[in-house]
Scaffold this motif. Structure first.
Motif, mmCIF file in Angstrom:
data_model
loop_
_atom_site.group_PDB
_atom_site.id
_atom_site.type_symbol
_atom_site.label_atom_id
_atom_site.label_comp_id
_atom_site.label_asym_id
_atom_site.label_seq_id
_atom_site.Cartn_x
_atom_site.Cartn_y
_atom_site.Cartn_z
ATOM 1 N N ILE A 5 -9.039 -22.199 38.349
ATOM 2 C CA ILE A 5 -9.319 -23.203 37.326
ATOM 3 C C ILE A 5 -8.359 -24.389 37.433
ATOM 4 C CG2 ILE A 5 -9.502 -23.651 34.843
ATOM 5 C CD1 ILE A 5 -11.690 -21.768 35.987
ATOM 6 N N CYS A 6 -7.056 -24.122 37.480
ATOM 7 C CA CYS A 6 -6.083 -25.222 37.447
ATOM 8 C C CYS A 6 -5.223 -25.341 38.702
ATOM 9 C CB CYS A 6 -5.182 -25.079 36.223
ATOM 10 S SG CYS A 6 -4.062 -23.672 36.335
ATOM 11 N N GLY A 7 -5.217 -24.339 39.560
ATOM 12 C CA GLY A 7 -4.451 -24.410 40.798
ATOM 13 C C GLY A 7 -3.022 -23.905 40.727
ATOM 14 N N LYS A 8 -2.556 -23.518 39.537
ATOM 15 C CA LYS A 8 -1.205 -22.966 39.408
ATOM 16 C C LYS A 8 -1.166 -21.559 40.024
ATOM 17 C CE LYS A 8 -0.180 -25.354 35.087
ATOM 18 N NZ LYS A 8 0.066 -25.178 33.646
ATOM 19 N N PRO A 9 0.019 -21.034 40.311
ATOM 20 C CA PRO A 9 0.105 -19.669 40.847
ATOM 21 C C PRO A 9 -0.474 -18.651 39.861
ATOM 22 C CG PRO A 9 2.194 -20.825 41.103
ATOM 23 C CD PRO A 9 1.325 -21.694 40.257
ATOM 24 N N ALA A 10 -1.198 -17.681 40.383
ATOM 25 C CA ALA A 10 -1.828 -16.658 39.549
ATOM 26 C C ALA A 10 -0.774 -15.728 38.952
ATOM 27 C CB ALA A 10 -2.817 -15.853 40.375
ATOM 28 N N ASP A 11 -1.034 -15.261 37.747
ATOM 29 C CA ASP A 11 -0.182 -14.293 37.055
ATOM 30 C C ASP A 11 -0.820 -12.917 37.236
ATOM 31 O OD1 ASP A 11 1.021 -12.574 35.173
ATOM 32 O OD2 ASP A 11 1.404 -14.229 33.791
ATOM 33 N N GLU A 12 -0.023 -11.927 37.560
ATOM 34 C CA GLU A 12 -0.533 -10.574 37.790
ATOM 35 C C GLU A 12 -1.321 -10.053 36.586
ATOM 36 O OE1 GLU A 12 -1.305 -7.724 40.422
ATOM 37 O OE2 GLU A 12 -0.037 -9.440 40.869
ATOM 38 N N LYS A 13 -0.900 -10.412 35.397
ATOM 39 C CA LYS A 13 -1.567 -9.929 34.174
ATOM 40 C C LYS A 13 -2.982 -10.488 34.029
ATOM 41 C CE LYS A 13 -0.896 -9.663 29.183
ATOM 42 N NZ LYS A 13 -0.033 -10.009 28.060
ATOM 43 N N TYR A 14 -3.212 -11.727 34.492
ATOM 44 C CA TYR A 14 -4.508 -12.389 34.317
ATOM 45 C C TYR A 14 -5.221 -12.641 35.645
ATOM 46 C CZ TYR A 14 -2.564 -13.230 29.729
ATOM 47 O OH TYR A 14 -1.998 -13.059 28.490
ATOM 48 N N PHE A 17 -6.399 -15.510 37.585
ATOM 49 C CA PHE A 17 -6.041 -16.707 36.821
ATOM 50 C C PHE A 17 -4.543 -16.726 36.531
ATOM 51 C CE2 PHE A 17 -10.326 -15.320 35.705
ATOM 52 C CZ PHE A 17 -11.049 -16.379 36.201
ATOM 53 N N CYS A 18 -4.063 -17.881 36.051
ATOM 54 C CA CYS A 18 -2.639 -18.011 35.753
ATOM 55 C C CYS A 18 -2.340 -17.693 34.289
ATOM 56 C CB CYS A 18 -2.160 -19.423 36.073
ATOM 57 S SG CYS A 18 -2.879 -20.683 35.000
ATOM 58 N N SER A 19 -3.355 -17.725 33.430
ATOM 59 C CA SER A 19 -3.121 -17.520 32.000
ATOM 60 C C SER A 19 -4.412 -17.077 31.313
ATOM 61 C CB SER A 19 -2.640 -18.819 31.351
ATOM 62 O OG SER A 19 -3.674 -19.793 31.409
ATOM 63 N N ARG A 20 -4.265 -16.664 30.078
ATOM 64 C CA ARG A 20 -5.419 -16.287 29.262
ATOM 65 C C ARG A 20 -6.347 -17.487 29.057
ATOM 66 N NH1 ARG A 20 -7.025 -11.956 25.695
ATOM 67 N NH2 ARG A 20 -8.959 -12.740 24.845
ATOM 68 N N ARG A 21 -5.751 -18.667 28.909
ATOM 69 C CA ARG A 21 -6.533 -19.886 28.706
ATOM 70 C C ARG A 21 -7.493 -20.135 29.864
ATOM 71 N NH1 ARG A 21 -6.713 -24.342 30.920
ATOM 72 N NH2 ARG A 21 -7.492 -26.242 29.986
ATOM 73 N N CYS A 22 -6.994 -20.043 31.093
ATOM 74 C CA CYS A 22 -7.845 -20.271 32.258
ATOM 75 C C CYS A 22 -8.911 -19.180 32.385
ATOM 76 C CB CYS A 22 -7.010 -20.364 33.525
ATOM 77 S SG CYS A 22 -6.136 -21.950 33.682
ATOM 78 N N ASP A 24 -10.285 -17.681 29.867
ATOM 79 C CA ASP A 24 -11.272 -18.025 28.834
ATOM 80 C C ASP A 24 -12.132 -19.215 29.254
ATOM 81 O OD1 ASP A 24 -10.430 -15.941 27.252
ATOM 82 O OD2 ASP A 24 -9.208 -17.196 25.917
ATOM 83 N N VAL A 25 -11.554 -20.179 29.943
ATOM 84 C CA VAL A 25 -12.325 -21.315 30.449
ATOM 85 C C VAL A 25 -13.391 -20.813 31.417
ATOM 86 C CG1 VAL A 25 -12.204 -23.374 31.925
ATOM 87 C CG2 VAL A 25 -10.532 -23.040 30.098
#
Length: 49
Positions: A5-14, A17-22, A24-25
């Motif tokens: 979605i945004c190109g930031k590094p992915a988070d293992e939890k999500y 994606f990098c966050s819950r926001r991405c 959800d998008v």
């Protein structure tokens, strides 16, 4: 791996994606039908079946 979605590094939890926001998008895009494969139009008689 980068967030699709945004190109930031992915988070293992999500992941992926990098966050819950991405996440959800992405879900909102699926629910709106943004990720559909184009095909032949369905005729009215096929819709009734």
């Amino acid at each position: 791996m980068a967030c699709p979605i945004c190109g930031k590094p992915a988070d293992e939890k999500y992941r992926p994606f990098c966050s819950r926001r991405c996440a959800d998008v992405d879900l909102a895009r699926w629910l709106r039908g943004d990720y559909r494969i184009p095909g032949e139009p369905v005729s009215e008689s096929e819709k009734e079946d």
